[in-house]
Every structure is written in C-alpha cells, then in structure tokens.
Design an enzyme around this catalytic site. Structure first.
Site, mmCIF file in Angstrom:
data_model
loop_
_atom_site.group_PDB
_atom_site.id
_atom_site.type_symbol
_atom_site.label_atom_id
_atom_site.label_comp_id
_atom_site.label_asym_id
_atom_site.label_seq_id
_atom_site.Cartn_x
_atom_site.Cartn_y
_atom_site.Cartn_z
ATOM 1 N N TRP A 130 38.713 43.578 31.234
ATOM 2 C CA TRP A 130 39.979 43.711 31.959
ATOM 3 C C TRP A 130 40.872 42.530 31.584
ATOM 4 O O TRP A 130 40.450 41.369 31.671
ATOM 5 C CB TRP A 130 39.673 43.701 33.461
ATOM 6 C CG TRP A 130 40.849 43.846 34.366
ATOM 7 C CD1 TRP A 130 41.889 44.709 34.241
ATOM 8 C CD2 TRP A 130 41.097 43.100 35.566
ATOM 9 N NE1 TRP A 130 42.768 44.556 35.292
ATOM 10 C CE2 TRP A 130 42.304 43.574 36.104
ATOM 11 C CE3 TRP A 130 40.400 42.096 36.230
ATOM 12 C CZ2 TRP A 130 42.833 43.065 37.294
ATOM 13 C CZ3 TRP A 130 40.918 41.590 37.403
ATOM 14 C CH2 TRP A 130 42.131 42.069 37.932
ATOM 15 N N ASP A 211 31.487 42.101 38.608
ATOM 16 C CA ASP A 211 32.768 42.654 39.049
ATOM 17 C C ASP A 211 32.503 44.118 39.391
ATOM 18 O O ASP A 211 32.283 44.949 38.510
ATOM 19 C CB ASP A 211 33.817 42.524 37.941
ATOM 20 C CG ASP A 211 35.205 42.922 38.428
ATOM 21 O OD1 ASP A 211 35.312 43.552 39.498
ATOM 22 O OD2 ASP A 211 36.199 42.619 37.726
ATOM 23 N N LYS A 246 39.780 51.413 44.997
ATOM 24 C CA LYS A 246 39.589 52.712 44.372
ATOM 25 C C LYS A 246 38.838 53.675 45.283
ATOM 26 O O LYS A 246 39.310 54.774 45.566
ATOM 27 C CB LYS A 246 38.836 52.559 43.037
ATOM 28 C CG LYS A 246 39.718 52.256 41.844
ATOM 29 C CD LYS A 246 40.362 50.887 41.908
ATOM 30 C CE LYS A 246 41.191 50.593 40.673
ATOM 31 N NZ LYS A 246 41.755 49.236 40.695
#
Length: 398
Positions: A130, A211, A246
């Site tokens: 990311w 993560d 999410k």
C-alpha cells in the site's frame, strides 16, 4: 513564511479521486480508491449499522471523552474477532488493544511506539505494498526497507525471494505483513507459507506487524484470520493494526484498533502505557461513534449474525465481479490472459496493465485506476462492466 513553499504532490489515490470528480464524462469509472460499491454503484450503509445507530441514539446519555485507549468493550470485541473467542492470547491477558482513528491511525501509533522502544529499527514492507505504508512509518521517524513479494511472471507470490530477504532481517526489526487481501496485488500467502514465515520470524527475533484491514473479504471472517493466528502461534510478541472501514462499511467514521501482543500480561500492560503516551501526544483519545457501532453489533448475537451475512454478500459480489470481468474481456476479443484475476482475493487486483495503459484509459475513456495497474474490483458493477472492458480492449490494441 508560506510565500516560498510550493504545492506538495497529490496523493496517488486520493488525488485520482479528485480528478475523477472533476471529469465531466457521464460514463466515467473510478477503480482507484478502495471503497466497496454495490450493484448500483453506491457505497451503502449496512442494515446492521443503521440498527446499531438507532439503539445508540436512544440510549445515548453523554458526549464525554473516551479513555486514551478507547472503550474497553470495543478493545475486547476487536481481540475476539481477530483471534477467536477462546484463543489463549485473549484469555491470558497477553494482548492489549487501543482504539484508533482507522487502520492508518493504528499503523501510525504502532510506528510511534516502535520509534520510542527501538529507535534504530527498520520496518520491512512488501514490494509492492500500500503506497501509504512507507509514508506512515517514515513520518514516525523510522527507516523503511522492502522484501520481494509479487512475481509478475506467475502473478503469484515470489516466496523464495521473500524468504531469502526475511532470513537477512536483523533481530528487533519489524516485518509488516498483510493479514489477508494483499493490497495492491490481491495475492495472499498459503497456510504453509504463513507457517514458514512465522517460524523464521521467531527464529530471528523479528517483530511482526500485521496490517489487517480486510477481514472477511477474502474467504470468510474466520478463514481470513488464519495468517494472523499462524503468526500468533509462533511469535510471542506482535502487533495487529485492524480496520473496520471495509467489513462494516464505516469508511468516514475512521474505526480502527492497534492490538499489542506481549509475552506476559504485565509486559502487555507496560506496552499499553507507552502506547497511551504516543496517543496522548497525537490525537489524545479516539472518536466514539464508529467504535460504539462495532461494539454494539459484535456484542449482540442477532446483529452479529446479520452482519456476517452482509459481509458474505459483499465478498460474494466482489468475487462475482472478478469472474464477470474476465469473461467480458474475453467477449471483447482480448487475447491477453487475465484469468489469474479470478484467483486473487479481496477488493484489489494487480491487473498487469502498464502505466501507458493506465494513462490511455484515463485520457481516452475516463477510466481511473492507479498507475501501478491496481484495479479496485469492488468498484466494478454489471452496469459499467461492458464499457470498462471495451475501454481496456481498446487501449491494449495500442
């Protein structure tokens, strides 16, 4: 003071969203930002979230500050979701959790804490990762290095290259791993590979940082925790930065958590005291509303069951779009093999499109994706699929 500064470069992803908003083309498509879209192209509020908010509004009696580490009930619910209700880590008290403003906030708190306890540590991130990962840790004053991860020739994990680098990482350094739904590639480690990485990290004294932003979006809530739990089974110390943006659709509520696992309950409590110092010097304490939504849903068996059904529906819709995307490209006469996309997991796909393709898609068809070729599969719909695939077919011709 400000007359001499020049504008900073726009964020690679959020800047793309701004350009998309300003594009007048009515058929424009944004596959850059990682936000779930339903079949109508909107980002819905989950039914369980609306019900939880109703309950919270009826029972709300104060807007007072939360503790520095946030709600204890929220922290406990986060730990149970990550590790499971009966996991030794949860029951022993070896884990402590601090509520944070999103997964990004959790990563930054972890960075500040690492900088305090081991200022010379390097954070090792996957190549690619990311794009915000390096910025977060460098801003915390840490060095960042990379380990190989993606093999473009096979569209899979370069596991041998990954292991070769991990075996050179010094004790005390931090190894950042994507818990599931690797961003940007959509390619995850197998159970056997997770086991191997966990064993090497333990042998070398490396501190793992997971993560964990997409739990439930790969194979299921329990299945997606497999990697985190494999690390926990071997490594006596670890971090988990989790997010509920999410899987609860709580993007603008910024709901995240940093969980620290230590060897003993006393060591965990000492670690939390330093995490709280980092938080106090940053944002003081977390916002309450989003965390209360999560706590309410996870704490009510009926709402929890309904929410799990909503997560399943989102995951299945994304997987359906993966298959439809590949099928539609074939129908458009694209000869390049994109079948690997059906095997990737989560919201994103490393498509193999080049920067030249990405530029042409934007300029000729108002299709916006990240320069690396990462597609947000969650932004695809039955309604935009034909136009999207026709645009890709066009730019692939040159």
């Amino acid at each position: 003071m400000f007359d001499t500064i020049t504008p900073a470069p726009p964020d690679a992803i959020l800047g793309l969203t701004e350009a998309f908003k300003n594009d007048p083309n009515p058929r424009k498509i944004n596959l850059g930002v990682g936000v779930y879209k339903d079949a109508d192209g909107t980002t819905p509020v989950l039914g369980t979230v609306k019900e939880a908010e109703k309950r919270l509004l009826r029972g709300e009696q104060t807007k007072s500050y939360l503790p520095i580490e946030g709600s204890p009930e929220y922290g406990a619910a986060s730990q149970r979701l990550i590790f499971g209700d009966s996991h030794e880590i949860v029951n022993s008290g070896r884990a402590v959790t601090a509520q944070a403003p999103g997964g990004t906030g959790a990563l930054r708190v972890a960075g500040d804490f690492i900088r305090e306890i081991t200022p010379g540590a390097t954070v090792w991130v996957s190549d690619p990762t990311w794009p915000n990962h390096p910025s977060v840790f460098q801003s915390a004053g840490l060095k960042v290095a990379t380990y190989p991860y993606f093999d473009a020739a096979t569209n899979g994990v370069d596991f041998e290259g990954m292991l070769a680098t991990i075996r050179t990482i010094p004790a005390g350094d931090v190894l950042l791993l994507h818990g599931c739904c690797h961003n940007p590639t959509g390619v995850d480690l197998s159970p056997e590979q997770w086991q191997t990485v966990a064993e090497i990290a333990t042998e070398r004294g490396i501190l793992p940082l997971l993560d964990f932003a997409y739990q439930g979006f790969a194979a299921g809530l329990e299945e997606d925790a497999m990697g985190v739990r494999a690390i926990a089974a071997h490594c006596p110390e670890m971090f988990v930065a989790s997010s509920f943006s999410k899987n609860f659709g709580l993007y603008n509520e910024r709901v995240g958590a940093l969980t620290v696992v230590a060897r003993t309950p006393d060591a965990a409590a000492a670690a939390l005291s330093h995490v709280k110092r980092c938080i106090r010097a940053n944002y003081s304490n977390p916002p309450a509303h989003g965390g209360e939504i999560v706590r309410t849903i996870l704490g009510d068996p009926e709402l929890r069951q309904q929410w799990e059904g909503e997560v399943t529906a989102m995951r299945e819709r994304i997987n359906t779009m993966r298959h439809l995307f590949v099928e539609t490209l074939n129908e458009k006469g694209v000869t390049q093999d994109f079948s690997f996309i059906t095997h990737q997991r989560g919201m994103f796909s490393f498509s193999g499109l080049t920067p030249a393709h990405v530029k042409a898609l934007r300029e000729r068809h108002s299709v916006y994706i990240v320069g690396s070729g990462r597609l947000s599969v969650a932004g695809m719909t039955e309604g935009n699929m034909d136009y999207l695939c026709a645009a890709i077919a066009d730019v692939l011709k040159g």
